[in-house]
Structure formats: C-alpha cells, structure tokens
Scaffold this active site. Structure first.
Site, PDB file in Angstrom:
ATOM      1  N   GLU A  33     -17.655  -4.453  31.501  1.00  0.00           N
ATOM      2  CA  GLU A  33     -17.137  -5.710  30.974  1.00  0.00           C
ATOM      3  C   GLU A  33     -15.974  -6.216  31.822  1.00  0.00           C
ATOM      4  OE1 GLU A  33     -15.895  -7.852  26.773  1.00  0.00           O
ATOM      5  OE2 GLU A  33     -15.965  -5.657  26.865  1.00  0.00           O
ATOM      6  N   HIS A  53     -16.540   0.027  15.901  1.00  0.00           N
ATOM      7  CA  HIS A  53     -17.673  -0.812  16.285  1.00  0.00           C
ATOM      8  C   HIS A  53     -18.520  -1.098  15.054  1.00  0.00           C
ATOM      9  CE1 HIS A  53     -20.662  -2.836  18.386  1.00  0.00           C
ATOM     10  NE2 HIS A  53     -20.998  -1.957  19.303  1.00  0.00           N
ATOM     11  N   HIS A 101     -15.733  -7.262  24.093  1.00  0.00           N
ATOM     12  CA  HIS A 101     -16.645  -6.405  23.340  1.00  0.00           C
ATOM     13  C   HIS A 101     -16.043  -5.006  23.230  1.00  0.00           C
ATOM     14  CE1 HIS A 101     -20.376  -4.927  21.692  1.00  0.00           C
ATOM     15  NE2 HIS A 101     -20.489  -4.027  22.654  1.00  0.00           N
ATOM     16  N   PHE A 111     -27.335  -2.935  22.619  1.00  0.00           N
ATOM     17  CA  PHE A 111     -28.392  -2.080  23.145  1.00  0.00           C
ATOM     18  C   PHE A 111     -29.586  -2.925  23.585  1.00  0.00           C
ATOM     19  CE2 PHE A 111     -27.624   2.289  20.924  1.00  0.00           C
ATOM     20  CZ  PHE A 111     -26.505   2.470  21.702  1.00  0.00           C
ATOM     21  N   LYS A 162     -11.891  -3.816  18.405  1.00  0.00           N
ATOM     22  CA  LYS A 162     -12.535  -2.559  18.029  1.00  0.00           C
ATOM     23  C   LYS A 162     -11.583  -1.378  18.109  1.00  0.00           C
ATOM     24  CE  LYS A 162     -17.257  -3.999  19.189  1.00  0.00           C
ATOM     25  NZ  LYS A 162     -16.940  -5.323  19.769  1.00  0.00           N
ATOM     26  N   CYS A 168     -25.942  -5.078  18.889  1.00  0.00           N
ATOM     27  CA  CYS A 168     -24.523  -5.302  18.590  1.00  0.00           C
ATOM     28  C   CYS A 168     -24.032  -6.692  18.969  1.00  0.00           C
ATOM     29  CB  CYS A 168     -23.688  -4.246  19.300  1.00  0.00           C
ATOM     30  SG  CYS A 168     -24.165  -2.572  18.832  1.00  0.00           S
TER      31      CYS A 168
END
Length: 412
Positions: free
Chosen positions: A313, A339, A302, A398, A334, A162
């Site tokens: 985060e 996402h 993110h 990931f 998002k 991502c």
C-alpha cells in the site's frame, strides 16, 4: 451529473455502537482490541479480537425476529436503522423505486452455517434448520434492509472481500451520480469472530499473537508487526443526490466525489507486493473525482498490519501521489479497531467523514518502531489537527479486489 452527499451514518464497532462513541474512541487513540470472551479460546494460538460489545439482537429486534437473522444481518440492520434515523429519512415519502440498498458481507452467516453443520453431524438431516440458507447467504443483509425500509430500487450485495464497504459505497455513488437513483443505503457488515474463522486465519499464520497485550497487537507500518487482528461490526451510510437532499432539507455530513476500483490479478490472498492494483484504484478514484493528487489532504489507509500489505500500500501511494505522498498524512484506523473485513470500508468511510468535518486526523497507534520501507507520515500515536477538505479511503480484499473512494467536506 448529480452531486452525491452523505446524509446519514450508522455503526457498530469494537470502539462503540454509535457514531459519536466510535469517533471519540478514534480521536483518543483508544484500542478496541481485547481477549475473546465469546467462546473458549484455550486451544487457539490467537486469543484476541475486536469484538462488538453491548449489543443484544433479541433486545433490539425481539426474540422472534432476531432468531431469523444471523449476527451479520443483525449488525447491518441495526447500523442501517441508525443511518436512516440520522438522515431523517421517511421511507414512506420517498420514490421507493429510486431508493436502493448496496450492502455486502465478505463471509456471511458463518455462525449459522457452523451451528447447522454440528446439528447435521450430531442429530441428522431432519434437524437442520430450513432457514439455514436464507440466514447464511451474504446478500441477506441487503435484503433485510430493503425489506425493513421498503426499498424497491437496486438492491445488491457486492462481494469483494475486505473492500466490500468501499465497493458498495462507490457503486451506489455511481448509480446516484448517473441519475438512476435518489437515495441509497450503502456499506458493509461482518460477524466473523467465530472459532472456525479464527482457526482458519490462525493456521494461515495471518493473525497477531500478542495475546498478553491485545491493545498493542494491531500495529500497521511498524517493523514489529506480526499479523492482523480480527474485528467485526457494520458501517452503513445513506447517500443521496444533492438535489434530493436539499429538497427535503436534509443535514449533510459530507460528499462523495470519486470512486476507483481495480484487480491485482496476482494472488488469491496476498496483495501485490508493489501495490500495482492499489495504485490503479487510487488513480481511477482521483480521475473520477476530477482532482489532482496535490488536492488530497489525508489518506485513510487499508493498513491491516501485515508485512506485504502495508508495504504494498505504501508503494501504491507513492506511485499514485509522487513526491506529494510524503506530505499527505496517512492514518490507519485498524490499529484501533482491528480488521472488520466486509465492514471495514463502511466504518472507515464514517471515520473519514468525521475527520473532514472536524479537521482531526485519528492516529495510527502502536507505531513505535517504523518499518524503514514504510516511510510516509502515518500520524503516529496521537491525533492531529489539520485543515482538511478532501480525503481518500483505501480498501483492499482477498482475490486482489481494490476499491478507493474520495470524500470531500461538504460545501454548498
């Protein structure tokens, strides 16, 4: 070192299929999440996603060409065509050996793969498409763009899950800044709103199940968040050396001034709970840009709307920015687009460019009951006007891949 500027932008997203529509939706705090209507979701626990609407590859490319490309490639090529047109590029006039493409996809051609597995099971090996592999593999988005525009320079497909969009933009930035390229098309693409991916993420208990109120499902930093929402699309930018852009009289949207990457070295799917890798990537991005934490005016997070991700985060931002973290507005796109996986970084870079240009920070919608441990200024519910010069955008993926870019409002 060369300065690196953004001269073109193109997008497909759950909020619209051009930059103006996408940006207007973000400013309005409008959700692009809705019930999935592309396939039957009766048996699925999660029945919502951020879908690209109003796009027909056969209309755009013609039936013959569209059938040669998986949907993720179609998205990428369409967004790249927008970006090239926006930049006013004439590829035939470029030094094509110094013109490249860095565009990636996290999942690649999942629809093509699934369709051909079904053909193999039902009709046998002789009916499997000979185009399966070249349609499925994730480098094909970059390859199709390179072929379309005759880019003979470096053409790569970073696969960092991502964080692909930021990895692609950041690595292209490095190439231009070092003087090894003049023009790069960069970003990410994804078309994974598919039964196979929906089932897998659902079985991992990673997805929100707010099926009755899809527009409220993606809620970063909110105490009542219950998982992320799948999205799709493509976000592509044209990067150029400032020298090259000025020589051809290009319109300049913004400037890339820094890039940092790191690995959590922790887990294949979970981000580090203390935000260690996120902090390292932000620290490196600031050093690359040659700025202090206090010079950053806004952060595009993110922020996928997962418990461990949002908190990690937040901790990473606090470690990177110290007390200044509490004074920086942090926005989560998002919350509105879901996402978009490999397309997320490119889309969010475009949003940040627009934010710096207009002095408007899009809101984090659905933030009604803040998580007590997520205690920064997340610009809840409504867009905010602010004096903006420098913004930082985070993307994490990931496997622990972290990529951070720093953008600046263009100044001569």
């Amino acid at each position: 070192m060369e300065r690196v500027v953004i001269t073109g932008m193109g997008i497909l997203s759950p909020l619209g299929n051009d930059v103006d529509t996408f940006w207007q939706g973000l400013k309005e705090g409008r959700s692009g999440i809705s019930p999935i209507d592309r396939f039957d979701v009766t048996a699925f626990g999660t029945k919502i996603a951020g879908q690209v609407r109003g796009f027909d590859g056969e209309t755009v490319f013609g039936r013959k060409e569209a059938r040669k490309m998986d949907l993720f490639c179609q998205y990428a090529l369409y967004a790249a065509e927008q970006a090239v047109q926006d930049a006013g590029l004439q590829p035939e006039l470029l030094d094509r050996e110094r013109f490249g493409v860095y565009v990636g996809s996290g999942i690649g051609g999942i629809e093509t793969l699934a369709d051909n597995v079904r053909v193999l099971d039902e009709r046998g090996p002789n009916r499997v498409s000979p185009s399966l592999v070249p349609m499925m593999i994730s480098n094909m988005a970059a390859a199709q763009i390179s072929i379309r525009f005759g880019a003979l320079g470096e053409t790569l497909s970073p696969v960092t899950a991502c964080s692909i969009g930021n990895s692609s933009i950041g690595e292209a930035f490095r190439l231009i800044r070092s003087g090894e390229a003049d023009v790069m098309i960069a970003g990410g693409t994804e078309a994974a709103v598919h039964p196979l991916a929906l089932a897998s993420f659902g079985n991992a208990t990673a997805l929100s199940k707010r099926n009755d109120t899809p527009e409220q499902a993606s809620r970063p930093f909110d105490a009542d968040r219950d998982g992320f929402v799948m999205g799709e699309g493509a976000g592509i930018v044209v990067l150029e050396s400032l020298t090259h852009a000025l020589r051809r009289g290009a319109r300049i949207h913004g400037e890339v001034i820094g890039y940092g990457a790191s690995s959590d070295a922790y887990h294949v799917v979970a981000s580090h709970p203390e935000g260690v890798g996120a902090y390292q990537a932000m620290k490196r991005a600031l050093a690359s840009a040659g700025i202090t934490p206090e010079q950053v005016d806004v952060i595009s997070a993110h922020a996928t709307s997962t418990q461990v991700g949002d908190l990690g985060e937040t901790k990473g931002i606090k470690k990177a920015f110290g007390e200044h973290a509490y004074r920086i507005p942090v926005t989560a796109n998002k919350s509105m687009i879901g996402h978009m996986f490999g397309a997320a970084g490119g889309a969010e870079a475009i949003a940040l460019v627009q934010s710096l240009k207009e002095g408007i920070i899009p809101p984090t919608i659905n933030l009604k009951n803040p998580d007590p441990e997520c205690d920064l200024d997340y610009v809840p519910q409504e867009a905010r006007r602010a004096d903006l010069e420098i913004g930082l955008s985070n993307s994490f993926g990931f496997g622990g891949h972290n990529a951070v870019i720093v953008l600046r409002k263009y100044q001569e």
